[in-house]
Design an enzyme around this catalytic site. Structure first.
Site, short mmCIF file in Angstrom:
data_model
loop_
_atom_site.label_atom_id
_atom_site.label_comp_id
_atom_site.label_asym_id
_atom_site.label_seq_id
_atom_site.Cartn_x
_atom_site.Cartn_y
_atom_site.Cartn_z
N ARG A 1 28.20 35.18 39.11
CA ARG A 1 28.09 35.92 40.37
C ARG A 1 27.81 34.91 41.48
O ARG A 1 27.15 33.88 41.24
CB ARG A 1 26.94 36.92 40.31
N GLY B 1 26.53 34.07 26.43
CA GLY B 1 26.83 35.42 25.97
C GLY B 1 28.24 35.42 25.42
O GLY B 1 28.78 34.36 25.09
N HIS C 1 37.54 36.79 42.95
CA HIS C 1 36.89 37.59 41.90
C HIS C 1 37.92 38.28 41.00
O HIS C 1 37.98 39.51 40.95
CB HIS C 1 35.93 38.61 42.53
N ILE C 2 38.71 37.45 40.32
CA ILE C 2 39.80 37.97 39.48
C ILE C 2 39.58 37.63 38.00
O ILE C 2 40.52 37.63 37.21
CB ILE C 2 41.17 37.43 39.94
N GLU D 1 31.11 39.00 49.19
CA GLU D 1 32.53 39.24 48.94
C GLU D 1 32.98 40.47 49.73
O GLU D 1 32.23 41.44 49.77
CB GLU D 1 32.76 39.44 47.45
C1 GLV Z 1 33.28 41.36 37.07
O1 GLV Z 1 32.76 40.47 37.68
C2 GLV Z 1 32.63 42.09 36.05
O2 GLV Z 1 31.39 42.06 36.00
O3 GLV Z 1 33.32 42.74 35.27
#
Ligand code: GLV
Ligand code: GLV
Length: 321
Positions: free
Chosen positions: A238, A156, A286-287, A267
């Protein structure tokens, strides 16, 4: 009566002030602690729009409560926290934050790849622990990125932005995606492969895909066993893409070399999670999209989507038309 926006996380005041121009705003008072579920459901009752994060599950119990809601504005590009079909059946608009975070998220993926390949976390700890005695011929020797073969799972916009960076490192970029991306093949010189070929040929395997029924658990015992024993796995998709016990086993059995993860299944990660005791695994919290500029752009997009929904206009980035 003015429409009400429930904001499930504390956001900078400038954005709250903007929303106050067109709605009443109810903001949760913590940036890092999610709203307790009961509180979220209770306060969503009156809301026309809710601004949510990945912590808020938008499911039947939400719709049972939020009977006035017209829009769910998710502060993320992914929306696996939201039951889209259900929202659709209720006539509720769902929006996300695509595009504005693409380059930043690709950069984090790239950072993770370099960090794992060159063992930067181990190296920093080595120095901090006072272990640096001398220059060693193979001290913390890692892997090259340049000239390597990189398999991107999910082509994507984030996958494309990632591939573009790899080209600067002279990598051979393979990809696997639900559908062929001929434009990316022409413009970026990426090569489509079956999942099996991607796994067996790549020095780095990078997951950038959205989490769906189809992609869930894709990285498991079977897929790890097909990778090179020197392979590094990077996940900026994810946590649900990975069977974590299989990843641990694959590393322990030397089926792959290591992993760098921006996301985990549950998380925040538990303090006693086995990942945290393994030098071969790097976890960051998750940054992916977390640069100040990009987070501001994401929040602004949420504010703008909320305003459109309240005014009865088409939102800018609807997920479900
Ligand atoms: C973060 O993981 C998002 O989906 O923006
Ligand atoms: C390392 O610093 C080298 O000079 O090879």
């Amino acid at each position: 009566m003015r429409d009400k926006i429930l904001v499930a996380r504390l956001l900078p005041q400038e954005f709250i002030d903007q929303m106050k121009q067109f709605a009443e705003v109810d903001v949760w008072d913590s940036e890092l602690e999610p709203m307790p579920r009961e509180e979220f459901l209770k306060r969503s009752k009156e809301a026309t729009v809710v601004i949510t994060t990945l912590s808020e599950k938008i499911d039947q119990s939400f719709f049972d409560s939020a009977t006035n809601v017209k829009g769910v504005v998710n502060l993320a590009v992914g929306y696996d926290n939201i039951d889209l079909e259900l929202a659709k059946s209720k006539g509720v608009i769902v929006t996300n934050t695509p595009d504005v975070l693409t380059e930043t998220t690709a950069e984090l993926g790239f950072t993770l790849m370099l960090t794992a390949a060159r063992r930067i976390v181990e190296a920093v700890e080595y120095v901090k622990d006072g272990k640096w005695q001398s220059w060693g011929p193979y001290l913390l020797a890692g892997q090259d990125i340049h000239g390597s073969t990189v398999g991107v799972y999910g082509m994507g916009s984030i996958g494309e932005a990632f591939a573009r960076r790899l080209k600067g490192f002279n990598c051979n970029v393979l990809y696997h995606n639900r559908s062929r991306k001929e434009k990316a093949e022409q413009e970026l010189g990426v090569t489509y492969k079956s999942m099996d070929d991607l796994l067996t040929e790549s020095d780095f395997v990078v997951c950038t895909a959205p989490l769906t029924e189809e992609t869930k658990g894709k990285f498991n015992k079977e897929t790890f066993s097909k990778m090179k024993s020197s392979a590094i796995f990077v996940n900026i998709g994810r946590g649900g893409h990975v069977i974590e016990s299989d990843l641990i086993e694959a590393i322990k059995q030397n089926e792959i070399r290591g992993a760098a993860l921006d996301v985990v299944e549950n998380e925040p990660i538990a303090n006693d999670h086995p990942f945290l005791n393994m030098d071969e695994i790097i976890v960051v919290p998750h940054i992916g999209s977390s640069s100040i500029e990009t987070r501001n752009n994401m929040v602004q997009l949420c504010v703008d989507n909320a305003e459109k929904i309240i005014n009865g206009d088409s939102p800018i980035t609807p997920v479900n038309k």
